[in-house]
Scaffold this motif. Sequence first.
Motif, short mmCIF file in Angstrom:
data_model
loop_
_atom_site.label_atom_id
_atom_site.label_comp_id
_atom_site.label_asym_id
_atom_site.label_seq_id
_atom_site.Cartn_x
_atom_site.Cartn_y
_atom_site.Cartn_z
N LEU A 52 8.24 4.79 -3.89
CA LEU A 52 7.70 5.97 -3.20
C LEU A 52 7.79 5.80 -1.69
O LEU A 52 8.17 6.73 -0.97
CB LEU A 52 6.26 6.24 -3.63
N ASN A 53 7.45 4.61 -1.19
CA ASN A 53 7.48 4.37 0.25
C ASN A 53 8.89 4.38 0.82
O ASN A 53 9.10 4.82 1.95
CB ASN A 53 6.79 3.05 0.59
N GLN A 69 0.84 -1.19 0.00
CA GLN A 69 0.00 0.00 0.00
C GLN A 69 0.88 1.25 0.00
O GLN A 69 1.90 1.31 0.69
CB GLN A 69 -0.92 0.02 1.21
N LEU A 70 0.46 2.22 -0.77
CA LEU A 70 1.18 3.47 -0.86
C LEU A 70 0.93 4.30 0.39
O LEU A 70 -0.22 4.55 0.76
CB LEU A 70 0.74 4.23 -2.12
N LYS A 71 1.99 4.72 1.03
CA LYS A 71 1.89 5.54 2.23
C LYS A 71 1.86 7.01 1.83
O LYS A 71 2.81 7.52 1.22
CB LYS A 71 3.08 5.26 3.15
N SER A 72 0.76 7.66 2.13
CA SER A 72 0.62 9.08 1.82
C SER A 72 0.73 9.88 3.11
O SER A 72 0.15 9.51 4.13
CB SER A 72 -0.73 9.34 1.15
N HIS A 73 1.49 10.96 3.06
CA HIS A 73 1.69 11.82 4.21
C HIS A 73 0.92 13.12 4.03
O HIS A 73 0.48 13.44 2.93
CB HIS A 73 3.18 12.13 4.38
N PHE A 119 -0.41 4.44 -9.59
CA PHE A 119 -0.15 4.38 -8.15
C PHE A 119 -0.55 3.05 -7.51
O PHE A 119 -0.46 2.90 -6.30
CB PHE A 119 -0.82 5.56 -7.43
N LYS A 120 -0.96 2.09 -8.31
CA LYS A 120 -1.23 0.73 -7.83
C LYS A 120 -0.09 -0.21 -8.22
O LYS A 120 -0.07 -1.37 -7.83
CB LYS A 120 -2.55 0.19 -8.40
N LYS A 123 13.32 13.60 -0.84
CA LYS A 123 12.53 14.44 -1.73
C LYS A 123 11.05 14.15 -1.48
O LYS A 123 10.68 13.06 -1.04
CB LYS A 123 12.90 14.17 -3.18
N ILE A 124 10.23 15.13 -1.80
CA ILE A 124 8.78 15.01 -1.60
C ILE A 124 8.11 15.02 -2.96
O ILE A 124 8.40 15.89 -3.79
CB ILE A 124 8.26 16.20 -0.76
#
Length: 154
Positions: free
Chosen positions: A69-70, A20-24, A60-61, A39-40
Amino acid sequence: MKKLFLLIFFFGITSSVFCQLKSHSFEEIDSLQRIQNRKIIVFIHTDWCQYCQRMKTTTFKNKEIIESLNSDFYFIDFNAEEKRDITFNNQLFQYKPSGNNVGVHELALQLGTINSQIVYPVLCVLNEENQIILQYSNYLNAKDFKFLLEKLKQ
């Protein structure tokens, strides 16, 4: 048979959790950067944008993209029509209505405006000091996005 089912079920849940993609949130970035500089990548989108939704359901899947990304970046999934106030980089950004149920967030404009306009989806890449180093306004498939991430890691 029951043990086999439980094993498959557990493996399925475990593997889906790890992929799972971790979004902040923007508010988390300062404290995260103190722990580890990265980097962001900010994905700026809207609910009505078909290309944005397509990126969410395809690009993004992708497992490799999620892992990259994670592990190598801080990812922010940002709806440009977000109505809550956001403090980022010691500055307050607010939603600016432009009509009946229409408007855009100041932070989306700040990060996503290219050539005096904002066109969704937008990928905005910030360095460790929260400065824009790349803006890209277009749909990216998984292959092209993987290539971009590899270049950003260098």
